[in-house]
Design a protein around this motif. Structure first.
Motif, mmCIF file in Angstrom:
data_model
loop_
_atom_site.group_PDB
_atom_site.id
_atom_site.type_symbol
_atom_site.label_atom_id
_atom_site.label_comp_id
_atom_site.label_asym_id
_atom_site.label_seq_id
_atom_site.Cartn_x
_atom_site.Cartn_y
_atom_site.Cartn_z
ATOM 1 N N VAL A 1 0.840 -1.199 0.000
ATOM 2 C CA VAL A 1 0.000 0.000 0.000
ATOM 3 C C VAL A 1 0.875 1.249 0.000
ATOM 4 O O VAL A 1 0.665 2.178 -0.792
ATOM 5 N N LEU B 1 1.285 4.208 -2.921
ATOM 6 C CA LEU B 1 1.001 5.616 -2.632
ATOM 7 C C LEU B 1 2.249 6.491 -2.655
ATOM 8 O O LEU B 1 2.151 7.706 -2.517
ATOM 9 N N THR C 1 -5.370 8.843 -5.949
ATOM 10 C CA THR C 1 -6.022 8.395 -4.713
ATOM 11 C C THR C 1 -6.734 9.550 -4.025
ATOM 12 O O THR C 1 -7.849 9.386 -3.520
ATOM 13 N N SER D 1 -10.738 9.848 -3.189
ATOM 14 C CA SER D 1 -11.240 10.000 -1.818
ATOM 15 C C SER D 1 -12.531 10.825 -1.796
ATOM 16 O O SER D 1 -13.277 10.789 -0.824
ATOM 17 N N VAL E 1 -5.514 -0.653 -2.897
ATOM 18 C CA VAL E 1 -5.908 0.721 -2.590
ATOM 19 C C VAL E 1 -7.215 1.085 -3.291
ATOM 20 O O VAL E 1 -8.032 1.814 -2.737
ATOM 21 N N ARG F 1 -11.440 2.657 0.890
ATOM 22 C CA ARG F 1 -11.172 3.336 2.165
ATOM 23 C C ARG F 1 -11.495 2.456 3.380
ATOM 24 O O ARG F 1 -10.687 2.331 4.287
ATOM 25 N N LEU G 1 -9.028 -0.435 3.800
ATOM 26 C CA LEU G 1 -7.733 0.061 4.274
ATOM 27 C C LEU G 1 -7.820 0.470 5.748
ATOM 28 O O LEU G 1 -6.910 0.192 6.531
ATOM 29 N N GLU G 2 -8.922 1.115 6.117
ATOM 30 C CA GLU G 2 -9.094 1.543 7.514
ATOM 31 C C GLU G 2 -9.219 0.338 8.442
ATOM 32 O O GLU G 2 -8.651 0.334 9.536
ATOM 33 N N LEU H 1 -4.436 5.941 6.209
ATOM 34 C CA LEU H 1 -4.705 6.585 4.927
ATOM 35 C C LEU H 1 -4.831 8.108 5.012
ATOM 36 O O LEU H 1 -4.212 8.825 4.214
#
Length: 111
Positions: free
Chosen positions: A21, A25, A34, A38, A71, A87, A90-91, A98
């Motif tokens: 990840v 990024l 990204t 969002s 991602v 999101r 990933l969270e 993030l």
């Protein structure tokens, strides 16, 4: 279309790897893509980073790196493909990682 050639590999949330990840990024263009995602899903052509004159093949490569790292999701929708930020996955996997990354400006400052 399950089982079609249009279906792409997306790693399961439990299989996401933090170094993958972070690598995805670490590129400024992928970070900008990204950031745009969002705000909500985009059609692939709309994922172009702001102010970038990027060939379609380069954009596709960046989206592939982001997808394979977990991602983003890249899903077919009719004749188009929509890309969305994963999101919540990933969270759940890496709590709190993030948002601070998305706030870093291209010059290293805060947005």
């Amino acid at each position: 279309m399950p089982g079609s050639s249009r279906e792409l590999f997306h790693p399961d949330a439990a299989d996401l790897v933090l170094t993958d990840v972070l690598f995805a990024l670490s590129d400024p263009a992928r970070l900008e893509i990204t950031r745009r995602l969002s705000e909500g899903p985009l059609e692939v052509a709309a994922c172009q980073p702001t102010g970038a004159d990027m060939p379609k093949s380069t954009l596709s490569h960046h989206i592939k790196i982001l997808r394979e790292a977990g991602v983003v999701r890249n899903d077919p929708h009719g004749r188009q493909r929509y890309v969305s930020l994963r999101r919540q996955d990933l969270e759940d996997r890496f709590p709190g990682v993030l948002d601070p990354i998305l706030r870093v400006a291209p010059d290293g400052g805060q947005i």
